[in-house]
Write an enzyme that holds these catalytic residues in place. Sequence first.
Site, mmCIF file in Angstrom:
data_model
loop_
_atom_site.group_PDB
_atom_site.id
_atom_site.type_symbol
_atom_site.label_atom_id
_atom_site.label_comp_id
_atom_site.label_asym_id
_atom_site.label_seq_id
_atom_site.Cartn_x
_atom_site.Cartn_y
_atom_site.Cartn_z
ATOM 1 N N ASP A 107 0.588 -0.948 0.010
ATOM 2 C CA ASP A 107 -0.223 -0.253 -0.405
ATOM 3 C C ASP A 107 0.736 1.163 0.318
ATOM 4 O OD1 ASP A 107 -2.049 -1.823 0.301
ATOM 5 O OD2 ASP A 107 -1.501 -2.660 2.561
ATOM 6 N N HIS B 202 -5.190 -3.060 7.041
ATOM 7 C CA HIS B 202 -4.581 -3.651 5.359
ATOM 8 C C HIS B 202 -5.887 -3.686 4.710
ATOM 9 C CE1 HIS B 202 -3.420 -5.290 1.269
ATOM 10 N NE2 HIS B 202 -3.760 -6.463 1.476
HETATM 11 P P1 NAI Z 1 -2.425 -18.501 -3.898
HETATM 12 O O1 NAI Z 1 -3.410 -19.099 -3.472
HETATM 13 O O2 NAI Z 1 -1.974 -18.094 -5.226
HETATM 14 O O3 NAI Z 1 -0.987 -19.094 -3.000
HETATM 15 C C1 NAI Z 1 -1.552 -19.012 -1.473
HETATM 16 C C2 NAI Z 1 -0.671 -20.561 -0.950
HETATM 17 O O4 NAI Z 1 -0.961 -21.317 0.453
HETATM 18 C C3 NAI Z 1 -1.381 -21.762 -2.006
HETATM 19 O O5 NAI Z 1 -0.222 -22.717 -2.288
HETATM 20 C C4 NAI Z 1 -2.051 -22.824 -0.645
HETATM 21 O O6 NAI Z 1 -1.556 -23.958 -1.016
HETATM 22 C C5 NAI Z 1 -0.916 -22.570 0.324
HETATM 23 N N1 NAI Z 1 -1.918 -22.526 1.914
HETATM 24 C C6 NAI Z 1 -3.275 -22.509 2.346
HETATM 25 N N2 NAI Z 1 -2.668 -22.829 3.354
HETATM 26 C C7 NAI Z 1 -1.531 -23.113 3.801
HETATM 27 C C8 NAI Z 1 -0.956 -23.418 5.006
HETATM 28 N N3 NAI Z 1 -1.939 -23.729 6.415
HETATM 29 N N4 NAI Z 1 -0.230 -23.736 5.170
HETATM 30 C C9 NAI Z 1 0.740 -23.057 4.140
HETATM 31 N N5 NAI Z 1 0.471 -22.722 3.166
HETATM 32 C C10 NAI Z 1 -0.405 -22.720 2.706
HETATM 33 O O7 NAI Z 1 -2.157 -16.927 -3.452
HETATM 34 P P2 NAI Z 1 -1.396 -15.557 -3.389
HETATM 35 O O8 NAI Z 1 -1.523 -14.891 -4.671
HETATM 36 O O9 NAI Z 1 0.251 -16.401 -2.930
HETATM 37 O O10 NAI Z 1 -1.358 -14.760 -2.222
HETATM 38 C C11 NAI Z 1 -1.515 -15.262 -0.673
HETATM 39 C C12 NAI Z 1 -1.307 -13.791 0.331
HETATM 40 O O11 NAI Z 1 -1.335 -13.198 0.478
HETATM 41 C C13 NAI Z 1 -3.528 -13.871 -0.395
HETATM 42 O O12 NAI Z 1 -3.933 -14.200 1.802
HETATM 43 C C14 NAI Z 1 -2.981 -12.860 -0.467
HETATM 44 O O13 NAI Z 1 -4.631 -12.082 0.001
HETATM 45 C C15 NAI Z 1 -2.576 -12.395 0.279
HETATM 46 N N6 NAI Z 1 -1.991 -10.584 0.174
HETATM 47 C C16 NAI Z 1 -1.672 -9.786 0.537
HETATM 48 C C17 NAI Z 1 -1.660 -9.007 0.005
HETATM 49 C C18 NAI Z 1 -0.714 -7.451 1.559
HETATM 50 O O14 NAI Z 1 0.034 -6.574 1.108
HETATM 51 N N7 NAI Z 1 -1.174 -7.899 2.641
HETATM 52 C C19 NAI Z 1 -0.791 -8.719 -0.778
HETATM 53 C C20 NAI Z 1 -0.969 -9.702 -1.905
HETATM 54 C C21 NAI Z 1 -1.714 -10.707 -1.502
#
Ligand code: NAI
Length: 328
Positions: free
Chosen positions: A159, A187
């Site tokens: 952000d 966030h």
């Molecule tokens: P994604 O869905 O591509 O990957 C998430 C991964 O986490 C998947 O491979 C899944 O198998 C794994 N996962 C789920 N539960 C788990 C557990 N208990 N232990 C280990 N791994 C586990 O999602 P992406 O795009 O990589 O985003 C990840 C997170 O980051 C989302 O929650 C998204 O909302 C968040 N995010 C936060 C931002 C921020 O500015 N704080 C910015 C962009 C995304």
Amino acid sequence: TRTPVNVTVTGAAGQIGYALLFRIASGQLLGADVPVRLRLLEIPQAVKAAEGTAMELDDCAFPLLSGIDITDDAKTAFDGVNVALLVGARPRTKGMERGDLLEANGGIFKPQGEAINAGAADDVRVLVVGNPANTNALIAQRHAPDVPAERFTAMTRLDHNRALSQLAKKLGVSITDIKKMTIWGNHSATQYPDLFHAEVNGRVAAEAVDDQAWLENDFIPTVAKRGAAIIEARGASSAASAANAAIDHVYDWVNGTAEGDWVSMAVPSDGSYGVPEGLISSFPVTVEDGKYSIVQGLEIDEFSRGRIDASVAELVEERDAVQALGLI
Ligand code: NAI
């Protein structure tokens, strides 16, 4: 030669993981002279995909990468961890209420907090990226009572970087002309990107812009809703920019902020600026000798006060909801 730093990444097989791991292994997370050992934590169904990413990491022959372990067990993943990047989370799916979302994430961040408590190195630093990031960080932190609370942080650096970019475009200046950007609060869409303390070539940014309507109706919503705009355009959520922000957050936490500047991090409140103690809320922070401090003494006018209070109220609601669910 230095002992490698143990860096654990959860959700390693996900989108952000793919954009993040190569940059960690190349030395951008900690510094170009710091060897790293990667630990990848995934759910069992995604371990194979994480192994595929590890094969590619091998194929980069990164001189600083001293090893990769892949596991679906949190205790193993966090044993001896120095830097924990908690990226994996349960996304909100159609028809999911907030309580369901918080409960599903509690099921992830509670055991991870416990595993960090049990095995992390004394100097552990935790960054939560997975949403709802601030409250997930709070859950993990509450289940790691032996780790100093201030080691648990959540990411608002994306952000922060979005705000820098929007402001630079508006004024036709470069990013390096802007200092002291702040994201306050959660966030989420209630976050408050603050131009009243940011400076553009030494001048207060809000004065340099001199357009309150743009600030309220364009700048703030554009920054706060950028994630949705990326999904709309790209057909997938921000990944490389999120990974970049995670790199920035940890690099600055370890290596320090520049003189005359600060960064935004969501950190446990010490009561500064009226944010209830213990809430993990975004503040302006400086870092020295590996320790961050919340910037003190900023004057908050009525407009900013209202925005900060609204975002903090949302964090209080989230905290109360996870408390009611017995997650903290
Ligand atoms: P994604 O869905 O591509 O990957 C998430 C991964 O986490 C998947 O491979 C899944 O198998 C794994 N996962 C789920 N539960 C788990 C557990 N208990 N232990 C280990 N791994 C586990 O999602 P992406 O795009 O990589 O985003 C990840 C997170 O980051 C989302 O929650 C998204 O909302 C968040 N995010 C936060 C931002 C921020 O500015 N704080 C910015 C962009 C995304």
